[in-house]
Design a protein around this motif. Structure first.
Motif, PDB file in Angstrom:
ATOM      1  N   SER A 147      43.008  51.490  53.486  1.00  0.00           N
ATOM      2  CA  SER A 147      43.749  51.696  52.235  1.00  0.00           C
ATOM      3  C   SER A 147      44.113  50.364  51.589  1.00  0.00           C
ATOM      4  O   SER A 147      43.973  50.199  50.367  1.00  0.00           O
ATOM      5  CB  SER A 147      45.020  52.499  52.498  1.00  0.00           C
ATOM      6  OG  SER A 147      44.699  53.774  52.974  1.00  0.00           O
ATOM      7  N   MET A 148      44.589  49.422  52.398  1.00  0.00           N
ATOM      8  CA  MET A 148      44.923  48.099  51.858  1.00  0.00           C
ATOM      9  C   MET A 148      43.681  47.428  51.275  1.00  0.00           C
ATOM     10  O   MET A 148      43.725  46.843  50.189  1.00  0.00           O
ATOM     11  CB  MET A 148      45.509  47.202  52.947  1.00  0.00           C
ATOM     12  CG  MET A 148      46.942  47.470  53.258  1.00  0.00           C
ATOM     13  SD  MET A 148      47.590  46.227  54.379  1.00  0.00           S
ATOM     14  CE  MET A 148      47.341  47.039  55.944  1.00  0.00           C
ATOM     15  N   SER A 149      42.579  47.512  52.004  1.00  0.00           N
ATOM     16  CA  SER A 149      41.337  46.894  51.533  1.00  0.00           C
ATOM     17  C   SER A 149      40.855  47.550  50.250  1.00  0.00           C
ATOM     18  O   SER A 149      40.426  46.866  49.318  1.00  0.00           O
ATOM     19  CB  SER A 149      40.253  47.021  52.606  1.00  0.00           C
ATOM     20  OG  SER A 149      40.640  46.356  53.772  1.00  0.00           O
ATOM     21  N   GLY A 150      40.928  48.864  50.210  1.00  0.00           N
ATOM     22  CA  GLY A 150      40.507  49.588  49.013  1.00  0.00           C
ATOM     23  C   GLY A 150      41.333  49.206  47.800  1.00  0.00           C
ATOM     24  O   GLY A 150      40.802  49.019  46.696  1.00  0.00           O
ATOM     25  N   ALA A 151      42.628  49.077  47.984  1.00  0.00           N
ATOM     26  CA  ALA A 151      43.498  48.690  46.872  1.00  0.00           C
ATOM     27  C   ALA A 151      43.158  47.287  46.378  1.00  0.00           C
ATOM     28  O   ALA A 151      43.105  47.042  45.168  1.00  0.00           O
ATOM     29  CB  ALA A 151      44.959  48.764  47.306  1.00  0.00           C
ATOM     30  N   ALA A 152      42.923  46.379  47.309  1.00  0.00           N
ATOM     31  CA  ALA A 152      42.571  45.005  46.914  1.00  0.00           C
ATOM     32  C   ALA A 152      41.228  44.971  46.187  1.00  0.00           C
ATOM     33  O   ALA A 152      41.093  44.313  45.146  1.00  0.00           O
ATOM     34  CB  ALA A 152      42.540  44.099  48.144  1.00  0.00           C
ATOM     35  N   LEU A 153      40.238  45.678  46.708  1.00  0.00           N
ATOM     36  CA  LEU A 153      38.928  45.704  46.055  1.00  0.00           C
ATOM     37  C   LEU A 153      39.001  46.377  44.687  1.00  0.00           C
ATOM     38  O   LEU A 153      38.291  45.995  43.755  1.00  0.00           O
ATOM     39  CB  LEU A 153      37.899  46.392  46.955  1.00  0.00           C
ATOM     40  CG  LEU A 153      37.527  45.617  48.224  1.00  0.00           C
ATOM     41  CD1 LEU A 153      36.685  46.480  49.156  1.00  0.00           C
ATOM     42  CD2 LEU A 153      36.802  44.324  47.879  1.00  0.00           C
TER      43      LEU A 153
END
Length: 175
Positions: free
Chosen positions: A146-152
């Motif tokens: 989820s964190m990675s998706g938000a950053a991307l």
């Protein structure tokens, strides 16, 4: 539905937590919980670093009107995020190997990967003391993704914001 809440046989939270803790019979599970928290903290810092570097590069390239470099830096950011996730799976595998959760190392790696990605394809027989382990690993994977998706997503938004944008126009002005 109301009858469900009026059921007097429901234990208190303290009783329920105590029963679950006794059922696990495993003080090492707290090592796993702390490991999950630490991994999520490190993951957050790494993803913030990648996103910050991307946005800095994107700003520099936008000012110089070199738009292809921003797309290249986004691709590199994706590769770095994937590498972080794979390394976290390896860390989970090492933790499980150290705690002797499974008899073989490949089985431990596949288990860690399936639980982290929440695929759940394999049929793993865990001893009673480790039954909560898939929950801990999968929660860490869900939150990390989820964190990675938000950053991307923010990085992609920055890229898409450049398309057809007039660099000399000011917000609120009409052209």
């Amino acid at each position: 539905m109301i009858n469900l809440f009026n059921n007097t046989d429901l234990p208190s939270f303290t009783t329920l937590f105590g029963e679950i803790n006794a059922d696990m019979g495993n003080g090492q599970i707290w090592v796993m919980v702390v490991s999950a928290c630490l991994m999520l903290a490190v993951h957050a810092v790494a993803v913030l670093g990648i996103a910050g570097a991307f946005h800095w590069i994107d700003d520099v390239m936008t000012k110089r009107r070199i738009f292809g470099a921003s797309f290249l830096s986004y691709f590199i950011a994706i590769l770095l995020v994937i590498a972080i996730h794979l390394s976290e799976i390896v860390v989970w595998a090492y933790i499980c190997v150290a705690l002797k959760v499974f008899p073989t190392n490949p089985q431990t790696f596949y288990f860690a990967g399936e639980m982290y990605t929440t695929v759940g394809y394999g049929d793993y027989k865990l001893s009673e003391q480790w039954r909560i382990l898939p929950i801990i690993i999968s929660f860490s994977g869900i939150f990390a993704v989820s964190m990675s998706g938000a950053a991307l997503y923010t990085m992609m938004g920055a890229l898409l914001g450049h398309n057809g944008q007039n660099q000399s126009a000011k917000p609120g002005s009409s052209d």
